[in-house]
Design an enzyme around this catalytic site. Structure first.
Site, mmCIF file in Angstrom:
data_model
loop_
_atom_site.group_PDB
_atom_site.id
_atom_site.type_symbol
_atom_site.label_atom_id
_atom_site.label_comp_id
_atom_site.label_asym_id
_atom_site.label_seq_id
_atom_site.Cartn_x
_atom_site.Cartn_y
_atom_site.Cartn_z
ATOM 1 N N ASN A 8 0.859 -1.184 0.000
ATOM 2 C CA ASN A 8 0.000 0.000 0.000
ATOM 3 C C ASN A 8 0.901 1.242 0.000
ATOM 4 O O ASN A 8 1.678 1.455 0.939
ATOM 5 C CB ASN A 8 -0.885 -0.037 1.252
ATOM 6 C CG ASN A 8 -1.802 1.165 1.352
ATOM 7 O OD1 ASN A 8 -1.400 2.289 1.085
ATOM 8 N ND2 ASN A 8 -3.035 0.936 1.772
ATOM 9 N N HIS A 11 0.916 6.379 1.552
ATOM 10 C CA HIS A 11 1.657 7.394 2.317
ATOM 11 C C HIS A 11 2.750 8.075 1.510
ATOM 12 O O HIS A 11 3.284 9.100 1.945
ATOM 13 C CB HIS A 11 2.196 6.797 3.609
ATOM 14 C CG HIS A 11 1.080 6.514 4.571
ATOM 15 N ND1 HIS A 11 -0.030 7.309 4.664
ATOM 16 C CD2 HIS A 11 0.883 5.510 5.454
ATOM 17 C CE1 HIS A 11 -0.855 6.820 5.561
ATOM 18 N NE2 HIS A 11 -0.326 5.717 6.050
ATOM 19 N N HIS A 51 -5.694 3.719 -2.120
ATOM 20 C CA HIS A 51 -7.002 4.082 -1.569
ATOM 21 C C HIS A 51 -7.245 5.543 -1.934
ATOM 22 O O HIS A 51 -6.587 6.435 -1.393
ATOM 23 C CB HIS A 51 -6.953 3.895 -0.045
ATOM 24 C CG HIS A 51 -8.250 4.170 0.653
ATOM 25 N ND1 HIS A 51 -8.392 4.023 2.008
ATOM 26 C CD2 HIS A 51 -9.462 4.573 0.199
ATOM 27 C CE1 HIS A 51 -9.637 4.311 2.358
ATOM 28 N NE2 HIS A 51 -10.308 4.661 1.269
ATOM 29 N N ARG A 53 -9.427 8.300 -1.270
ATOM 30 C CA ARG A 53 -10.477 8.609 -0.285
ATOM 31 C C ARG A 53 -11.368 9.732 -0.804
ATOM 32 O O ARG A 53 -10.939 10.537 -1.653
ATOM 33 C CB ARG A 53 -9.838 9.033 1.032
ATOM 34 C CG ARG A 53 -9.007 7.932 1.681
ATOM 35 C CD ARG A 53 -8.424 8.401 2.995
ATOM 36 N NE ARG A 53 -9.445 8.473 4.021
ATOM 37 C CZ ARG A 53 -9.574 7.621 5.035
ATOM 38 N NH1 ARG A 53 -8.733 6.626 5.179
ATOM 39 N NH2 ARG A 53 -10.533 7.771 5.915
ATOM 40 N N ARG A 57 -7.200 12.971 0.554
ATOM 41 C CA ARG A 57 -6.110 13.452 1.412
ATOM 42 C C ARG A 57 -4.750 12.939 0.985
ATOM 43 O O ARG A 57 -3.737 13.531 1.321
ATOM 44 C CB ARG A 57 -6.374 13.085 2.865
ATOM 45 C CG ARG A 57 -6.239 11.616 3.145
ATOM 46 C CD ARG A 57 -6.388 11.326 4.608
ATOM 47 N NE ARG A 57 -7.726 11.589 5.076
ATOM 48 C CZ ARG A 57 -8.235 11.063 6.190
ATOM 49 N NH1 ARG A 57 -7.485 10.285 6.945
ATOM 50 N NH2 ARG A 57 -9.457 11.306 6.568
ATOM 51 N N GLU A 78 -8.674 0.221 -2.861
ATOM 52 C CA GLU A 78 -9.493 0.298 -1.645
ATOM 53 C C GLU A 78 -10.470 1.436 -1.810
ATOM 54 O O GLU A 78 -10.098 2.530 -2.256
ATOM 55 C CB GLU A 78 -8.612 0.639 -0.447
ATOM 56 C CG GLU A 78 -7.944 -0.537 0.161
ATOM 57 C CD GLU A 78 -7.100 -0.112 1.364
ATOM 58 O OE1 GLU A 78 -7.348 0.962 1.949
ATOM 59 O OE2 GLU A 78 -6.183 -0.844 1.686
ATOM 60 N N THR A 109 -7.909 3.965 8.096
ATOM 61 C CA THR A 109 -9.101 3.137 8.243
ATOM 62 C C THR A 109 -9.088 2.490 9.621
ATOM 63 O O THR A 109 -8.196 1.707 9.934
ATOM 64 C CB THR A 109 -9.113 2.045 7.150
ATOM 65 O OG1 THR A 109 -8.804 2.674 5.916
ATOM 66 C CG2 THR A 109 -10.478 1.397 7.053
ATOM 67 N N GLU A 159 -10.484 -9.385 3.935
ATOM 68 C CA GLU A 159 -9.204 -8.945 4.491
ATOM 69 C C GLU A 159 -9.447 -8.729 5.978
ATOM 70 O O GLU A 159 -10.245 -7.867 6.372
ATOM 71 C CB GLU A 159 -8.719 -7.653 3.827
ATOM 72 C CG GLU A 159 -7.365 -7.210 4.398
ATOM 73 C CD GLU A 159 -6.756 -6.035 3.652
ATOM 74 O OE1 GLU A 159 -6.893 -5.957 2.420
ATOM 75 O OE2 GLU A 159 -6.140 -5.195 4.331
ATOM 76 N N HIS A 198 -3.280 -4.154 8.057
ATOM 77 C CA HIS A 198 -3.333 -2.991 8.950
ATOM 78 C C HIS A 198 -2.369 -3.155 10.128
ATOM 79 O O HIS A 198 -2.501 -4.065 10.932
ATOM 80 C CB HIS A 198 -4.737 -2.733 9.510
ATOM 81 C CG HIS A 198 -4.945 -1.277 9.798
ATOM 82 N ND1 HIS A 198 -5.524 -0.400 8.913
ATOM 83 C CD2 HIS A 198 -4.568 -0.544 10.860
ATOM 84 C CE1 HIS A 198 -5.533 0.809 9.420
ATOM 85 N NE2 HIS A 198 -4.948 0.752 10.592
HETATM 86 N N1 PXP Z 1 -5.598 -2.790 4.486
HETATM 87 C C1 PXP Z 1 -6.539 -1.825 4.534
HETATM 88 C C2 PXP Z 1 -7.944 -2.188 4.153
HETATM 89 C C3 PXP Z 1 -6.220 -0.511 4.906
HETATM 90 O O1 PXP Z 1 -7.174 0.432 4.946
HETATM 91 C C4 PXP Z 1 -4.877 -0.218 5.219
HETATM 92 C C5 PXP Z 1 -4.503 1.176 5.613
HETATM 93 O O2 PXP Z 1 -4.720 2.045 4.573
HETATM 94 C C6 PXP Z 1 -3.933 -1.247 5.125
HETATM 95 C C7 PXP Z 1 -4.317 -2.527 4.785
HETATM 96 C C8 PXP Z 1 -2.489 -1.014 5.403
HETATM 97 O O3 PXP Z 1 -2.330 -0.668 6.738
HETATM 98 P P1 PXP Z 1 -0.910 -0.129 7.243
HETATM 99 O O4 PXP Z 1 -0.670 1.157 6.508
HETATM 100 O O5 PXP Z 1 -1.137 0.060 8.707
HETATM 101 O O6 PXP Z 1 0.099 -1.178 6.903
#
Ligand code: PXP
Length: 248
Positions: A8, A11, A51, A53, A57, A78, A109, A159, A198
């Site tokens: 992901n 960031h 994602h 949003r 953001r 996402e 999330t 997930e 997550h």
């Molecule tokens: N899975 C989902 C559905 C998420 O919303 C996120 C965070 O955006 C992640 C995985 C990844 O989480 P992390 O950034 O804490 O590794």
């Protein structure tokens, strides 16, 4: 099959937006999510997750399309269950969609989707996406009721939200790991592909790997944080190495 790693890269866009949200067309608008996706690919990522949003953001619509068109990896999109996102995804045509709850105030999330409670509106979206050939995942808390609802709604995947597990310590961590094991076992029994995501990092990964039937981990924050020191390609390589040896 080995355990897959979805990276992901939201960031990377968070950092870009911190300075350039009003000047995205500028050649200075760095860092580039597209470049990050390529770096993750080189490190051995199995898919890229973005994602977009509702409040934009971090990831922008154009980021998702650039990555879709230029990166030769499956794209996991996402999204919150809104008409705007459904319309976008019909044009984007990612390989997978992960439906997540989305509220404006949250930093990221925060909880799983209430598939059981929002069944009818989610069912409609799941069907629309599947008609386009997109596989659908439900981001849920490790709760048997939600696993069962995800199966009933016809999703291909779940997930499991690992946030509580990741934040817990000592005995609470063991309790959360057990919740994940129970939910994963049930998901597998009802023929759902079981993913997790997550808050996963190199420290909590060994205990997470005691959860059976996992197909893919979705990891963002810890990989991007580590990339500040070693680069994203290396950070993804390290995670892949740590995931080796997992038996489904
Ligand atoms: N899975 C989902 C559905 C998420 O919303 C996120 C965070 O955006 C992640 C995985 C990844 O989480 P992390 O950034 O804490 O590794």
């Amino acid at each position: 099959m080995s355990l897959l790693l979805g990276v992901n890269i939201d960031h990377v866009a968070t950092l870009r937006q911190a300075r350039y949200s009003g000047m995205l067309a500028s050649p200075n608008a760095e860092p580039s999510p597209l470049q990050a996706a390529d770096d993750a690919l080189l490190g051995g990522a199995d898919s890229i997750t973005v994602h977009v949003r509702g409040d934009r953001r971090h990831m922008q619509e154009f980021d998702a399309f650039e990555i879709r068109n230029q990166i030769n990896l499956p794209l996991n999109f996402e999204m919150g269950n809104t008409p705007e996102m459904v319309a976008m995804v019909m044009r984007l045509k990612p390989d997978f969609v992960c439906l997540v709850p989305e509220t404006r105030e949250e930093v990221t999330t925060e909880g799983g989707l209430d598939v059981a409670g929002l069944f009818d509106s989610l069912k409609n979206t799941v069907s629309q996406l599947q008609q386009e050939g997109i596989k659908v995942s439900m981001f849920i808390d490790p709760d048997e009721y939600q696993v069962e609802a995800s199966c009933r709604i016809g999703a291909e995947m779940i997930e499991l939200h690992t946030g509580c597990f990741a934040n817990a310590v000592d005995q609470d961590r063991k309790v959360e790991a057990e919740r994940l094991r129970i939910a994963a076992t049930l998901g597998h029994e009802v023929n759902l592909q079981v993913n997790a995501g997550h808050g996963i990092n190199l420290q909590n990964l060994p205990e997470l790997l005691t959860v059976p039937h996992l197909s893919e981990l979705n990891i963002g924050h810890s990989l991007i944080a580590r990339s500040v020191r070693v680069g994203l390609t290396e950070s993804v390589k390290e995670m892949r190495e740590a995931m080796k040896g997992y038996a489904l």
